[in-house]
Structures are given as structure tokens and as C-alpha cells.
Design an enzyme around this catalytic site. Structure first.
Site, PDB file in Angstrom:
ATOM      1  N   HIS A  60       0.983  -1.127  -0.063  1.00  0.00           N
ATOM      2  CA  HIS A  60      -0.021  -0.004  -0.055  1.00  0.00           C
ATOM      3  C   HIS A  60       0.937   1.302   0.092  1.00  0.00           C
ATOM      4  CE1 HIS A  60       0.866  -0.444   4.321  1.00  0.00           C
ATOM      5  NE2 HIS A  60       0.078   0.592   4.665  1.00  0.00           N
ATOM      6  N   HIS A  62       1.231   3.985   1.777  1.00  0.00           N
ATOM      7  CA  HIS A  62       1.575   4.749   3.241  1.00  0.00           C
ATOM      8  C   HIS A  62       3.081   4.720   3.325  1.00  0.00           C
ATOM      9  CE1 HIS A  62      -1.404   4.118   6.665  1.00  0.00           C
ATOM     10  NE2 HIS A  62      -1.625   5.467   6.418  1.00  0.00           N
ATOM     11  N   ASP A  64       5.465   4.859   5.440  1.00  0.00           N
ATOM     12  CA  ASP A  64       6.300   4.160   5.976  1.00  0.00           C
ATOM     13  C   ASP A  64       6.627   2.773   5.330  1.00  0.00           C
ATOM     14  OD1 ASP A  64       3.632   3.329   6.898  1.00  0.00           O
ATOM     15  OD2 ASP A  64       4.353   1.912   8.164  1.00  0.00           O
ATOM     16  N   ASP A 173      -0.512  -4.072   6.059  1.00  0.00           N
ATOM     17  CA  ASP A 173      -1.192  -3.634   7.086  1.00  0.00           C
ATOM     18  C   ASP A 173      -2.625  -3.782   6.980  1.00  0.00           C
ATOM     19  OD1 ASP A 173       1.184  -2.429   8.050  1.00  0.00           O
ATOM     20  OD2 ASP A 173       0.647  -0.269   7.660  1.00  0.00           O
ATOM     21  N   HIS A 237       6.769  -5.100  12.034  1.00  0.00           N
ATOM     22  CA  HIS A 237       6.124  -3.897  12.308  1.00  0.00           C
ATOM     23  C   HIS A 237       5.508  -3.442  13.810  1.00  0.00           C
ATOM     24  CE1 HIS A 237       3.034  -0.883  11.087  1.00  0.00           C
ATOM     25  NE2 HIS A 237       3.435  -0.695   9.924  1.00  0.00           N
TER      26      HIS A 237
HETATM   27 ZN   LIG Z   1      -0.407   1.225   6.515  1.00  0.00          ZN
HETATM   28 ZN   LIG Z   2       2.718   0.636   8.079  1.00  0.00          ZN
END
Ligand SMILES: [Zn+2]
Ligand SMILES: [Zn+2]
Length: 273
Positions: A60, A62, A64, A173, A237
Site C-alpha cells: 500500500h 503509506h 512508512d 497492514d 512492524h
Molecule cells: Zn499502513
Molecule cells: Zn505501516
């Protein structure tokens, strides 16, 4: 097949944990899933330089999970002796992110093209935007795609890599969902990003507590693993960052719901299947 946790950190800067990234090596293919903070340092420690990558899988958009994509693109290009295309798979939107990243690198690309006579090509990528139900071939492995639930972040995906007669799911995530359950069914290894909601809730910070509603807890991941009958559950994570003396406590939370092997650890923890 082997799976290496390159980065077990999260958006929280941590001197000991790189950002989210996982390496899968199977049937001669070398796949990088996500490109978090410090990914090339950890890849180097695992003996992998960017030109050796068969593909990059992005779960995805995001930051990070993507912040060091620029480093992967640049170094794959600069270290390649001849033109070589880097396949990148990700949910819709990854194409625009790759284009924007290459735009941001335009001065660097121009400097290097002008300086190195033998470097006559630009960074070359082949971006494929994937959706739930897709099944693609990457080098000698098969990669299946499922939708995950990380709302309001959309779209997000998980990958199942199959090769050497084994399978690993890279859950990314999100909270448990039917698509992830299906993808995980019977997998040898299931890698899930997790948080400890009990610890997050102790921190009196609204923005930090916001993360609870769109991540799997350790217990959630263990229940997904149990429903799907996976062999090994791998947690990564860690939010908040897992101190070394807390490993047994995190493992016990998962073991209450899942009877298979449970792996937690530092960056570069490797699981052989
Ligand atoms: Zn995420
Ligand atoms: Zn993440």
C-alpha cells in the site's frame, strides 16, 4: 524458500529497527515486499544488492512502506551494468507514485547520465497495478493478490508468493478480512504487521491511538493464522517498538490463539521453509 524480515519497525523512528520491508527468496527469484526506511542497508546485510531484485511488491501507499523506494530505483539503475527493467507491483496509485518519485530524481538522473559515458539509459521500471484475484508470474514464482482492509487507506493488497513448492503470505497492514483469510489458506508462512492495542491505548495521544482501528493486533494476526491453518506466523512492524525482553510476552499473546510456530525478532530474522 526463505523469508527475511528486513525491517521490523514502523513509522516511529527507531535506531534498531528499519522501516517495513520483507525479502522473499524462492526458486531463484528475489522479491522485495515494501521499501521502508533503511531498506537498502538491510538488503545489503542479507547479501542482496538492488540489481539482484526480481521485483518489488508494494502492499500500500503509506509512506512508512515506501519511503526508500527512491533509493531502490536509483541504486538498481546506477549499479546495473546494462539496461535492466525493475518490475514493480502495487495497488492502483503505485504508477503515479513511481512517476512522481522519478520526477523528484530528475536532477540526479541528469547528473549521472551526463557524468558516466557508459550509463546511457534512464532508470527503467515496469509498473503493474494489481487488484484482488490477480495472479501474476514473477521470474520463476507465482504471486497471488488479495484485497486487505486498512480503511480509510484504499486500495491495499496482500501477496501470496509460491515457489519451490512452498508459499508465504505478505499481509501488509490492515485488520482481519475475508480476502486475507482466503489468501492465507494453508500457507507455510504468514507475515503480518501488528500492533499491541493494549499498549497503544496507554499512551495519551489521540493521533497515536488513531492507529488502533486499522491494524491487526497480535491476537488478530494469530486468529487469522489459526483460521487459515498456516504453518508459521511471523509478526513484524511492532508498534510500540518491541523491546528484547518483551518478545516472550508478545509471543504468548499470539500463542493463546494459534498453535503453530510463531516468529518474532529483530531485523534480518530469517525463516527457512
Ligand atoms: Zn499502513
Ligand atoms: Zn505501516
Amino acid at each position: 524458500m526463505n523469508v527475511t524480515l528486513l525491517g521490523t519497525g514502523s513509522p516511529i523512528p527507531d535506531p534498531a529497527r528499519a522501516g517495513p520491508a520483507t525479502l522473499v527468496r524462492a526458486a531463484g527469484a528475489t522479491l522485495l515486499a515494501d521499501c521502508g526506511r533503511g531498506v537498502l542497508m538491510r538488503l545489503a546485510a542479507a547479501g542482496v544488492l538492488p540489481p539482484m531484485l526480481s521485483a518489488v511488491l508494494v502492499t500500500h501507499l503509506h509512506s512508512d512502506h515506501l519511503t526508500d523506494l527512491n533509493d531502490v530505483l536509483t541504486t538498481q539503475w546506477v549499479m546495473s551494468a546494462e539496461p535492466s527493467t525493475l518490475p514493480i507491483f502495487g495497488p492502483p496509485g503505485i504508477g503515479a507514485v513511481v512517476d512522481a518519485t522519478l520526477d523528484a530524481l530528475a536532477p540526479d538522473i541528469a547528473y549521472r547520465l551526463a557524468h558516466h559515458a557508459d550509463l546511457a539509459w534512464r532508470p527503467t521500471v515496469q509498473v503493474t497495478e494489481v487488484a484482488a484475484g490477480d495472479r501474476v508470474a514473477v521470474a520463476s514464482v507465482a504471486v497471488a493478490v488479495a484485497a486487505t482492509d486498512h480503511r480509510p487507506v484504499e486500495p491495499t493488497v496482500a501477496y501470496r508468493v509460491e515457489g519451490d513448492g512452498h508459499s508465504v503470505v505478505l499481509g501488509g497492514d490492515g485488520v482481519p478480512c475475508a480476502g486475507l483469510d482466503e489468501l492465507c489458506k494453508g500457507a507455510d508462512v504468514y507475515v503480518q504487521t501488528v500492533i499491541r492495542d493494549d499498549l497503544v491505548r496507554l499512551v495519551p495521544n489521540k493521533r497515536f491511538q488513531d492507529i488502533v482501528d486499522y491494524h491487526s493486533t497480535v491476537e488478530d494476526a494469530a486468529q487469522t493464522a489459526a483460521r487459515a491453518g498456516v504453518g508459521t506466523l511471523v509478526l513484524t512492524h511492532y508498534v510500540p517498538p518491541m523491546a528484547p525482553h518483551q518478545q516472550d510476552e508478545w509471543r504468548a499473546l499470539a500463542a493463546a490463539h494459534f498453535a503453530g510456530d510463531i516468529v518474532l525478532g529483530d531485523d534480518l530474522t530469517t525463516i527457512e521453509v
